[in-house]
Design a protein around this motif. Structure first.
Motif, mmCIF file in Angstrom:
data_model
loop_
_atom_site.group_PDB
_atom_site.id
_atom_site.type_symbol
_atom_site.label_atom_id
_atom_site.label_comp_id
_atom_site.label_asym_id
_atom_site.label_seq_id
_atom_site.Cartn_x
_atom_site.Cartn_y
_atom_site.Cartn_z
ATOM 1 N N PRO A 389 0.777 -1.198 0.016
ATOM 2 C CA PRO A 389 0.049 -0.128 -0.054
ATOM 3 C C PRO A 389 0.980 1.253 -0.096
ATOM 4 O O PRO A 389 0.368 2.082 -0.732
ATOM 5 C CB PRO A 389 -0.895 -0.153 1.265
ATOM 6 C CG PRO A 389 -0.780 -1.673 1.496
ATOM 7 C CD PRO A 389 0.369 -2.031 1.030
ATOM 8 N N ALA A 390 1.933 1.204 0.784
ATOM 9 C CA ALA A 390 2.777 2.393 0.678
ATOM 10 C C ALA A 390 3.691 2.640 -0.614
ATOM 11 O O ALA A 390 3.624 3.814 -1.088
ATOM 12 C CB ALA A 390 3.742 2.285 1.926
ATOM 13 N N TRP A 391 4.045 1.382 -1.187
ATOM 14 C CA TRP A 391 4.662 1.792 -2.470
ATOM 15 C C TRP A 391 3.595 2.133 -3.525
ATOM 16 O O TRP A 391 4.095 3.186 -4.257
ATOM 17 C CB TRP A 391 5.115 0.252 -2.768
ATOM 18 C CG TRP A 391 5.619 0.063 -4.377
ATOM 19 C CD1 TRP A 391 7.089 0.314 -4.727
ATOM 20 C CD2 TRP A 391 4.949 -0.194 -5.200
ATOM 21 N NE1 TRP A 391 6.770 0.324 -6.179
ATOM 22 C CE2 TRP A 391 5.748 -0.123 -6.595
ATOM 23 C CE3 TRP A 391 3.614 -0.879 -5.520
ATOM 24 C CZ2 TRP A 391 5.327 -0.638 -7.816
ATOM 25 C CZ3 TRP A 391 3.243 -1.246 -6.913
ATOM 26 C CH2 TRP A 391 4.218 -1.101 -8.155
ATOM 27 N N PHE A 392 2.398 1.692 -3.484
ATOM 28 C CA PHE A 392 1.272 2.228 -4.234
ATOM 29 C C PHE A 392 0.985 3.558 -4.253
ATOM 30 O O PHE A 392 0.934 4.351 -5.276
ATOM 31 C CB PHE A 392 0.158 1.480 -4.250
ATOM 32 C CG PHE A 392 -1.016 1.874 -5.342
ATOM 33 C CD1 PHE A 392 -1.045 1.334 -6.451
ATOM 34 C CD2 PHE A 392 -2.012 2.675 -5.028
ATOM 35 C CE1 PHE A 392 -1.985 1.631 -7.427
ATOM 36 C CE2 PHE A 392 -2.866 2.979 -5.567
ATOM 37 C CZ PHE A 392 -2.805 2.549 -7.082
ATOM 38 N N MET A 393 1.017 4.077 -2.759
ATOM 39 C CA MET A 393 0.533 5.556 -2.599
ATOM 40 C C MET A 393 2.019 6.372 -3.307
ATOM 41 O O MET A 393 1.865 7.472 -3.643
ATOM 42 C CB MET A 393 0.435 5.663 -1.069
ATOM 43 C CG MET A 393 0.408 7.152 -0.840
ATOM 44 S SD MET A 393 0.037 7.305 0.851
ATOM 45 C CE MET A 393 -1.725 6.835 1.048
ATOM 46 N N HIS A 394 3.092 5.946 -2.914
ATOM 47 C CA HIS A 394 4.380 6.428 -3.299
ATOM 48 C C HIS A 394 4.277 6.838 -4.940
ATOM 49 O O HIS A 394 4.618 8.005 -5.353
ATOM 50 C CB HIS A 394 5.652 5.597 -3.093
ATOM 51 C CG HIS A 394 6.805 6.216 -3.603
ATOM 52 N ND1 HIS A 394 7.336 6.003 -4.896
ATOM 53 C CD2 HIS A 394 7.732 7.224 -3.242
ATOM 54 C CE1 HIS A 394 8.527 6.505 -4.945
ATOM 55 N NE2 HIS A 394 8.642 7.407 -4.198
#
Length: 456
Positions: A389-394
């Motif tokens: 999720p954090a990678w996708f948000m990045h």
């Protein structure tokens, strides 16, 4: 005939490009009538979107899609490619060394202006570490990012073909200094890429590669918060990355990285990402500077105590009106720079037309960081995210921020294709010496590539 209002923008980065772009739109009528002229001075003919440098180094994005050509975007501005050497605001003049200066023998040119926008950004902050200037590489430009990718793959080629265990060990050891965004994201993306690349070498396993992150403080990625910083350390160490906190690089002479904790690593790769400092041109102005060498600014982005001079971004010390801490300044990052450019352009347009100025006020919403493909950390609006999720948000955040629809579409297309096909693992190191083959054919021999390493 009335003389036009001459606006000089020094810098072609986030603030320089976005400010000029917004001024083009807001002063469209004045530009068309000749009442206003905008000149942009930049050392390169493009703006680099630096958050994408780690992905460019890993081969996820083509280098040309990490940069935005200034002449295409700023088609109503005069673009001067060169370095601003000195600014005499009392006389409203800037001394600029252009690409033609060494060729035509006339020396630097002088540009006059009525309104000055200082946005030269920052440069790598180095320390007097023995061997650093000779053997280290930075990670602030697209050339450095692509050069580092080529270098990493080239070291794997050397390790694969050598019979000397010492050369092999040094080639497969990669030392990164600095635990901020640039250092952590660059290391994580390149380690991801190199681990994937190792499957195509018959005698290199992923565990043969040694990655070391050196950080002088007691944490990494301070922008994402202490908890997410600890998670990032655990994630990196789980991938066999040696994270050394409260440690400094004491020397890298003779291709040996010597750390303050006594460790010594023979290595052919030292990447320096230990902070930035204001651009040198700030010291060659008659404008007020803070103790850290940044331009002293008011909340409406005017240079303190100075008329007709403006500044924003890394080079400017802008008071943070959203903070309860007295005297706190806005952090020198892209999140503030892009938003400051919007306010700055509006205030300059108001200065040209006559009107009130707006103060810059933006509460920091958080940060996101990539730790390689499908891995990341984020601390946004008080919420903590990690992993996919954090990678996708990045990716989603930076895709929304990269300038122009053209670039957004191209980057999205490359990400889509990367998800369907295998990674590219080609090193194009010969690009750094494009005349080498012709010189050999012409009988001149190969060009010199710098001092030969002792262990070759």
């Amino acid at each position: 005939m009335t003389e036009p209002v001459r606006i000089l923008v020094v810098g072609g980065g986030y603030v320089g490009m976005y400010t000029a772009l917004r001024l083009q739109r807001q002063l469209k009528a004045e530009l068309r009538s000749g009442a206003v002229e905008i000149t942009v001075v930049a050392p390169e003919p493009y703006m680099t979107y630096q958050p994408f440098l780690p992905e460019a180094a890993a081969g996820n994005i083509s280098p040309r899609h990490v940069v935005v050509p200034l002449r295409r975007v700023l088609d109503q501005c005069r673009i001067v490619i060169g370095e601003a050497d000195r600014i005499d605001h009392a006389r409203r003049t800037a001394t600029v060394t252009t690409l033609a200066s060494p060729e035509d023998g006339t020396g630097a040119i002088r540009l006059t202006y009525d309104e000055l926008v200082l946005a030269p950004g920052s440069v790598s902050r180095t320390l007097p570490v023995p061997g650093l200037a000779d053997y280290a590489i930075g990670f602030k430009t697209v050339e450095e990012a692509i050069g580092l990718r080529n270098h990493v793959i080239e070291q794997m080629d050397i390790a694969s073909s050598t019979r000397d265990p010492a050369i092999r060990d040094a080639a497969l050891t990669f030392v990164f200094v600095g635990g901020g965004y640039a250092g952590v994201e660059a290391l994580a993306e390149l380690e991801d890429m190199a681990r994937y690349t190792a499957r195509y070498y018959h005698n290199i396993r992923p565990e043969d590669l040694k990655w070391i992150l050196v950080e002088a403080s007691d944490r990494i990625l301070p922008e994402v918060g202490e908890e997410m910083g600890r998670y990032a350390i655990r994630e990196l160490r789980a991938r066999n990355i040696d994270v050394r906190l409260e440690t400094r690089l004491d020397s890298c002479e003779n291709r040996v990285a010597v750390l303050s904790d006594g460790a010594r690593f023979p290595t052919r790769t030292v990447v320096w990402t230990a902070g930035v400092k204001p651009a040198p041109v700030l010291a060659a102005t008659d404008l007020p500077l803070t103790e850290r060498g940044r331009i002293e600014c008011t909340a409406d982005l005017r240079v303190a105590g100075t008329e007709h001079a403006w500044a924003a971004g890394d080079a400017a010390a802008v008071p943070d009106l959203t903070s309860d801490e007295k005297g706190k300044e806005c952090a020198p990052n892209a999140q503030h720079a892009v938003r400051q450019a919007k306010v700055l352009a509006g205030n300059i347009a108001a200065a040209v037309r006559g009107g009130g100025f707006e103060e810059y006020r933006h509460k920091y919403v958080g940060s996101v960081a990539s730790l390689g493909l499908h891995k990341g950390v984020a601390h946004v609006y008080g919420r903590r995210l990690k992993g996919y999720p954090a990678w996708f948000m990045h990716r989603a955040y930076h895709l929304s921020r990269v300038p122009t629809f053209n670039r957004k579409a191209r980057v999205l297309a490359e990400w889509t294709l990367a998800g369907l096909f295998k990674r590219e693992i080609v090193s194009l190191g010969s690009l750094e010496h494009p005349r080498a083959e012709f010189e050999i054919a012409a009988g001149g021999g190969p060009p010199a590539k710098g001092p030969a390493p002792d262990d070759d």
